[in-house]
Write a protein that holds these residues in place. Structure first.
Motif, mmCIF file in Angstrom:
data_model
loop_
_atom_site.group_PDB
_atom_site.id
_atom_site.type_symbol
_atom_site.label_atom_id
_atom_site.label_comp_id
_atom_site.label_asym_id
_atom_site.label_seq_id
_atom_site.Cartn_x
_atom_site.Cartn_y
_atom_site.Cartn_z
ATOM 1 N N ALA A 243 82.161 50.852 137.123
ATOM 2 C CA ALA A 243 82.923 49.673 136.704
ATOM 3 C C ALA A 243 83.054 48.686 137.858
ATOM 4 C CB ALA A 243 84.311 50.106 136.247
ATOM 5 N N GLY A 244 82.862 47.411 137.574
ATOM 6 C CA GLY A 244 83.018 46.387 138.591
ATOM 7 C C GLY A 244 81.749 46.061 139.335
ATOM 8 N N ALA A 245 80.602 46.638 138.915
ATOM 9 C CA ALA A 245 79.347 46.362 139.602
ATOM 10 C C ALA A 245 79.013 44.879 139.519
ATOM 11 C CB ALA A 245 78.230 47.187 138.993
ATOM 12 N N GLN A 246 78.458 44.353 140.597
ATOM 13 C CA GLN A 246 78.145 42.932 140.645
ATOM 14 C C GLN A 246 76.681 42.646 140.936
ATOM 15 O OE1 GLN A 246 80.782 41.197 143.497
ATOM 16 N NE2 GLN A 246 82.546 41.299 142.155
ATOM 17 N N GLY A 247 75.831 43.713 141.037
ATOM 18 C CA GLY A 247 74.430 43.490 141.304
ATOM 19 C C GLY A 247 74.205 43.017 142.734
ATOM 20 N N TYR B 153 89.697 58.885 149.118
ATOM 21 C CA TYR B 153 88.705 59.209 148.099
ATOM 22 C C TYR B 153 89.287 59.067 146.695
ATOM 23 C CZ TYR B 153 86.860 61.401 152.293
ATOM 24 O OH TYR B 153 86.443 61.625 153.580
ATOM 25 N N ASP B 154 88.385 58.862 145.754
ATOM 26 C CA ASP B 154 88.770 58.904 144.346
ATOM 27 C C ASP B 154 88.521 60.278 143.737
ATOM 28 O OD1 ASP B 154 89.459 55.961 143.570
ATOM 29 O OD2 ASP B 154 87.681 55.848 144.837
ATOM 30 N N GLY B 155 87.609 61.042 144.330
ATOM 31 C CA GLY B 155 87.322 62.381 143.858
ATOM 32 C C GLY B 155 86.195 62.987 144.652
ATOM 33 N N GLY B 156 85.812 64.212 144.279
ATOM 34 C CA GLY B 156 84.760 64.885 145.019
ATOM 35 C C GLY B 156 84.030 65.901 144.173
ATOM 36 N N VAL B 157 82.806 66.223 144.603
ATOM 37 C CA VAL B 157 82.005 67.288 143.998
ATOM 38 C C VAL B 157 81.645 68.272 145.104
ATOM 39 C CG1 VAL B 157 79.950 67.898 142.685
ATOM 40 C CG2 VAL B 157 81.060 65.684 142.295
ATOM 41 N N ASP B 158 82.127 69.480 144.949
ATOM 42 C CA ASP B 158 81.950 70.561 145.924
ATOM 43 C C ASP B 158 80.863 71.496 145.404
ATOM 44 O OD1 ASP B 158 82.224 73.071 147.229
ATOM 45 O OD2 ASP B 158 84.029 73.537 146.069
ATOM 46 N N TRP B 159 79.724 71.496 146.082
ATOM 47 C CA TRP B 159 78.589 72.328 145.707
ATOM 48 C C TRP B 159 78.586 73.546 146.615
ATOM 49 C CZ3 TRP B 159 73.094 69.688 145.458
ATOM 50 C CH2 TRP B 159 72.123 70.623 145.106
ATOM 51 N N GLU B 160 79.111 74.650 146.098
ATOM 52 C CA GLU B 160 79.166 75.960 146.764
ATOM 53 C C GLU B 160 79.692 75.867 148.198
ATOM 54 O OE1 GLU B 160 75.205 76.979 145.836
ATOM 55 O OE2 GLU B 160 74.309 75.981 147.568
ATOM 56 N N ARG C 64 82.774 60.037 134.772
ATOM 57 C CA ARG C 64 83.458 59.782 133.490
ATOM 58 C C ARG C 64 84.942 60.075 133.614
ATOM 59 N NH1 ARG C 64 78.719 62.368 131.722
ATOM 60 N NH2 ARG C 64 79.831 64.344 131.452
ATOM 61 N N TRP C 65 85.277 61.117 134.325
ATOM 62 C CA TRP C 65 86.680 61.493 134.519
ATOM 63 C C TRP C 65 87.413 60.369 135.249
ATOM 64 C CZ3 TRP C 65 88.129 66.678 137.434
ATOM 65 C CH2 TRP C 65 89.477 66.967 137.232
ATOM 66 N N LEU C 66 86.826 59.875 136.314
ATOM 67 C CA LEU C 66 87.473 58.826 137.093
ATOM 68 C C LEU C 66 87.546 57.501 136.337
ATOM 69 C CD1 LEU C 66 85.895 59.477 140.621
ATOM 70 C CD2 LEU C 66 88.106 60.272 139.746
ATOM 71 N N GLY D 33 86.881 60.393 129.635
ATOM 72 C CA GLY D 33 86.966 61.757 129.127
ATOM 73 C C GLY D 33 86.964 62.771 130.244
ATOM 74 N N ARG D 34 87.773 63.793 130.077
ATOM 75 C CA ARG D 34 87.840 64.854 131.071
ATOM 76 C C ARG D 34 86.614 65.767 130.932
ATOM 77 N NH1 ARG D 34 92.630 65.889 133.701
ATOM 78 N NH2 ARG D 34 94.332 64.471 133.184
ATOM 79 N N PRO D 35 86.166 66.327 132.034
ATOM 80 C CA PRO D 35 85.046 67.264 131.968
ATOM 81 C C PRO D 35 85.425 68.502 131.166
ATOM 82 C CG PRO D 35 85.428 66.527 134.227
ATOM 83 C CD PRO D 35 86.607 66.083 133.419
ATOM 84 N N PRO D 36 84.426 69.261 130.711
ATOM 85 C CA PRO D 36 84.729 70.510 129.997
ATOM 86 C C PRO D 36 85.597 71.435 130.837
ATOM 87 C CG PRO D 36 82.395 69.981 129.845
ATOM 88 C CD PRO D 36 82.992 69.019 130.836
ATOM 89 N N ALA D 37 86.320 72.314 130.176
ATOM 90 C CA ALA D 37 87.166 73.276 130.875
ATOM 91 C C ALA D 37 86.305 74.213 131.725
ATOM 92 C CB ALA D 37 87.975 74.082 129.860
#
Length: 479
Positions: free
Chosen positions: A40-44, A246-253, A447-449, A453-457
């Motif tokens: 959201a808010g992209a301006q190219g 941060y707005d969020g994070g993805v922790d890979w192992e 999508r969550w941020l 929609g929230r991610p699956p449980a």
């Protein structure tokens, strides 16, 4: 790999290839998922077009920087132009990994003030090196990452940078302030080297946000931290200690550090003791197999044990034990490789629970709490035998819920995933690549941020029974 594009500035001297890649340097990325809509808010493209304002961009706090205008920021171009080091990401990705292209923009290389000199990239021999990439066509977001293992700042280029750049994100990565197999020499007291990793990612995030603001004339609308293994540990730590960045994070192992365990130093010594007995298939083999399973190494993962015994377990135990408990083997540095139990100072006999309080205090300096302050998506493979899932992400998920932060976490156990995606090429019928699952987790966080929609449980993502290797390389549906 797609053919590289031509850069608009003269190619720099090729980066020197490192002789050794650090332990805990893990898994990789795979072929492209369909491109998603910009944030959201992209301006190219900003006013001024290709590489506008390159001479005006300054990295706050940097002791040195070099900004180059490139026709290609992904490895489709940077390998040929010398703006990455393939040694940094060697061995981490599947052979059939596709490479995105068509991402022009600015790359800034440089370093922050530091006293250690293990990072040899560019001939600088200076640690706290970073890379920041600013695509011409920006989606409004920023992705920051620390490296897996003890690798240098380009280690994420195939696993993370290529893909997020192709989606329009700015990207920044740090070498974490020390690199290589003797990283533990950095700092004055036990735990200092790893503690610096956290400091350096915080420093880079603040600087990269300022650089993005300079380049695009507005701050990032979204800042996401993500990383693999040691890089995943950094994501956890940042969301616990600096959620404001941060707005969020993805922790890979991510690697789990806890002052009372479990952790590397509790499950690696049993492997060093019991695996050789099991592999010899003589007296005591059945008991050794049971001990391996009890230590956390999953039933059904036995086919991965020979490789990890040869490459990872022994080295990882010795160098990380040296970082937090150098006194265990006296004046010896990082123990004796592949020593037999009973050998003085042998890491096969290491018992973290009985070590002095000073050792536990050193671990406590870098320990995680589970008190995350922003949304986090965690994923780990069920056949990870470097960081067994029952001793790592399963435990961290319980920590997050125990801290009352469960609403901020989504946790996915990826059936048949392992720590290093390059092993999928060796065992295609037994393993599935983790990279498409990381990408699915990343888009689920988006999508969550965005409130879409929230991610699956939390659940185990099963490996589709009939999926062929090509499908598994590009698809990992979390829901």
């Amino acid at each position: 790999m797609l053919p590289p594009r031509t850069v608009t500035t003269p190619p720099r001297r090729r980066l020197r290839r490192r002789a050794a890649l650090g332990a805990l340097s893990l898994a990789a990325v795979c072929s492209l998922l369909p491109a998603a809509s910009p944030a959201a808010g992209a301006q190219g493209t900003p006013d001024g077009g290709h590489c506008a304002g390159r001479a005006l961009v300054r990295v706050p706090g940097a002791a040195h920087q070099q900004a180059d205008c490139l026709d290609e920021l992904t490895t489709a171009g940077t390998v040929a132009s010398g703006h990455t080091d393939p040694a940094d990401f060697a061995g981490l990705t599947p052979l059939d990994l596709a490479t995105p292209s068509g991402v022009p923009g600015i790359q800034i290389d440089g370093y922050f003030p530091d006293s250690s000199t293990t990072d040899t990239n560019h001939g600088w021999n200076h640690d706290a090196q970073f890379v920041i990439r600013l695509p011409d066509h920006w989606n409004g977001g920023l992705v920051v990452s620390g490296t897996p293992g003890n690798r240098e700042q380009y280690a994420n280029d195939r696993a993370i940078s290529d893909w997020v750049l192709s989606r329009g994100y700015a990207f920044a990565a740090t070498d974490k302030g020390n690199t290589g197999l003797t990283f533990y020499r950095d700092g004055r007291r036990p735990g200092d080297a790893i503690a610096e990793w956290n400091t350096r990612l915080t420093q880079l995030t603040r600087a990269a946000r300022a650089v993005v603001t300079q380049r695009y004339h507005r701050p990032p609308a979204r800042t996401i931290a993500t990383g693999l293994s040691n890089g995943g540990y950094l994501v956890r730590w940042q969301l616990e200690n600096h959620p404001e960045l941060y707005d969020g994070g993805v922790d890979w192992e991510g690697t789990l550090w806890r002052s009372d365990g479990p952790g590397l130093l509790t499950f690696l010594p049993p492997a060093l003791r019991d695996y050789p007995v099991y592999a010899a298939d003589g007296p005591g083999a059945a008991e050794a197999l049971e001990a391996m399973h009890k230590a956390g190494y999953p039933v059904g993962s036995e086919f991965l044990w020979p490789y990890h015994h040869q490459v990872y377990w022994d080295l990882t135990q010795r160098i990380y034990r040296e970082e937090v408990d150098p006194g265990f083997d006296g004046a010896t540095e990082a123990g004796a490789p592949f020593c037999a139990p009973g050998t003085p100072g042998c890491d096969a006999d290491y018992d973290y629970a009985t070590r002095p309080p000073s050792v536990h205090r050193a671990v406590d300096r870098i320990a995680l709490t589970g008190r995350i302050g922003k949304p986090l998506v965690t994923l780990q493979g069920t056949l990870d035998v470097l960081l067994p899932i029952s001793q790592d992400s399963d435990v961290y998920a319980r920590m997050v819920h125990g801290a009352g932060r469960g609403a901020l976490l989504r946790y996915y156990r990826i059936a048949d995933g392992t720590h290093t995606d390059s092993l999928v090429d060796v065992f295609p019928g037994k393993l599935r690549p983790m990279v498409p699952c990381h990408r699915s987790a990343f888009t689920a966080l988006e999508r969550w941020l965005s409130g879409k929609g929230r991610p699956p449980a939390d659940h185990t993502v099963e490996r589709p029974a009939e999926a062929d290797p090509a499908t598994l390389l590009t698809d990992c549906r979390l829901g």
